[in-house]
Write an enzyme that holds these catalytic residues in place. Structure first.
Site, PDB file in Angstrom:
ATOM      1  N   GLU A  48       0.858  -1.236  -0.228  1.00 15.77           N
ATOM      2  CA  GLU A  48       0.055   0.034  -0.124  1.00 15.77           C
ATOM      3  C   GLU A  48       0.996   1.231   0.179  1.00 15.77           C
ATOM      4  OE1 GLU A  48      -2.867  -0.688   3.338  1.00 15.77           O
ATOM      5  OE2 GLU A  48      -4.120  -1.836   1.996  1.00 15.77           O
ATOM      6  N   CYS A  57      -1.837  -4.598  -5.806  1.00 14.39           N
ATOM      7  CA  CYS A  57      -2.294  -5.731  -4.909  1.00 14.39           C
ATOM      8  C   CYS A  57      -1.265  -7.056  -5.178  1.00 14.39           C
ATOM      9  CB  CYS A  57      -3.546  -6.127  -6.055  1.00 14.39           C
ATOM     10  SG  CYS A  57      -5.020  -5.074  -5.926  1.00 14.39           S
ATOM     11  N   GLU A  59      -1.531 -10.134  -6.285  1.00 18.09           N
ATOM     12  CA  GLU A  59      -1.598 -10.768  -7.235  1.00 18.09           C
ATOM     13  C   GLU A  59      -0.858 -10.277  -8.634  1.00 18.09           C
ATOM     14  OE1 GLU A  59      -4.195  -9.811  -5.730  1.00 18.09           O
ATOM     15  OE2 GLU A  59      -5.933 -11.122  -5.874  1.00 18.09           O
ATOM     16  N   CYS A  88      -9.431  -8.997  -7.094  1.00 22.77           N
ATOM     17  CA  CYS A  88     -10.066  -7.829  -7.726  1.00 22.77           C
ATOM     18  C   CYS A  88     -10.070  -8.068  -9.319  1.00 22.77           C
ATOM     19  CB  CYS A  88      -9.635  -6.626  -7.096  1.00 22.77           C
ATOM     20  SG  CYS A  88      -8.142  -6.171  -8.180  1.00 22.77           S
TER      21      CYS A  88
HETATM   22  N1  THU Z   1      -5.906  -6.306  -2.508  1.00 21.21           N
HETATM   23  C1  THU Z   1      -5.054  -7.458  -3.180  1.00 21.21           C
HETATM   24  O1  THU Z   1      -3.976  -7.567  -2.828  1.00 21.21           O
HETATM   25  N2  THU Z   1      -5.651  -8.142  -3.984  1.00 21.21           N
HETATM   26  C2  THU Z   1      -6.883  -8.097  -4.406  1.00 21.21           C
HETATM   27  O2  THU Z   1      -7.216  -8.630  -5.410  1.00 21.21           O
HETATM   28  C3  THU Z   1      -7.935  -7.275  -3.658  1.00 21.21           C
HETATM   29  C4  THU Z   1      -7.294  -6.311  -2.746  1.00 21.21           C
HETATM   30  C5  THU Z   1      -5.528  -5.245  -1.416  1.00 21.21           C
HETATM   31  C6  THU Z   1      -5.220  -4.039  -1.975  1.00 21.21           C
HETATM   32  C7  THU Z   1      -5.234  -3.334  -0.652  1.00 21.21           C
HETATM   33  O3  THU Z   1      -4.086  -3.431  -0.427  1.00 21.21           O
HETATM   34  C8  THU Z   1      -6.240  -4.226   0.382  1.00 21.21           C
HETATM   35  O4  THU Z   1      -6.104  -5.465  -0.363  1.00 21.21           O
HETATM   36  C9  THU Z   1      -7.417  -3.707   0.598  1.00 21.21           C
HETATM   37  O5  THU Z   1      -8.078  -3.393  -0.396  1.00 21.21           O
END
Ligand code: THU
Length: 136
Positions: A48, A57, A59, A88
């Protein structure tokens, strides 16, 4: 096709990656591990940023890690969150770039696999590289 042992090993690697997540804002840690067709693994975690949209993210972090090492042929990816949350939409699109046949294991951080779906199942009728190859 991968064996149950391979699936469980992939989830365990994603659990380790999840522990490296940098998620001070959401506190939602995600780990992902890719298995290449050549048998190598590449992991990623969500990273983040104080400028929230710059977050990457897990993935996509794993895909970038693998592609940067010269790997583009993927057999499977394990995605681990505290609740078995789904990838996501943006990450589904990035997965589709490298083939819609990849198996995605959606698991929680106790190792329980909630869903086993192909990228095609996660993102049907995707827009992908093939669209840009057609002449009409
Ligand atoms: N996040 C992921 O790493 N992968 C996803 O597919 C969904 C969301 C992370 C982004 C953010 O740091 C946290 O999860 C909350 O959205």
């Amino acid at each position: 096709m991968i064996t149950l042992d391979q699936k469980q090993a992939l989830v365990q690697k994603a659990i380790l990656a999840q522990q490296n997540a940098y998620a001070p804002y959401s506190e939602y840690k995600v780990g992902a591990t890719l298995l290449t067709k050549s048998g190598k693994t590449f992991s990623g975690a969500n990273v983040e940023n104080a400028v929230y949209p710059l977050t990457i993210c897990a993935e996509r972090s794993a895909v970038v890690n693998a592609v940067s090492a010269g790997e583009q042929d993927f057999e499977a990816m394990a995605v681990v969150t505290r609740d078995g949350g789904s990838p996501c939409g943006g990450c589904r699109q990035v997965m589709a770039e490298f083939g819609v046949d990849m198996l995605v294991l959606i698991a929680d951080d106790s190792g329980h696999i909630h869903h086993e779906l192909t990228v095609e199942q996660l993102l049907p009728h995707s827009f992908n590289a093939k669209n840009l190859q057609s002449s009409s």
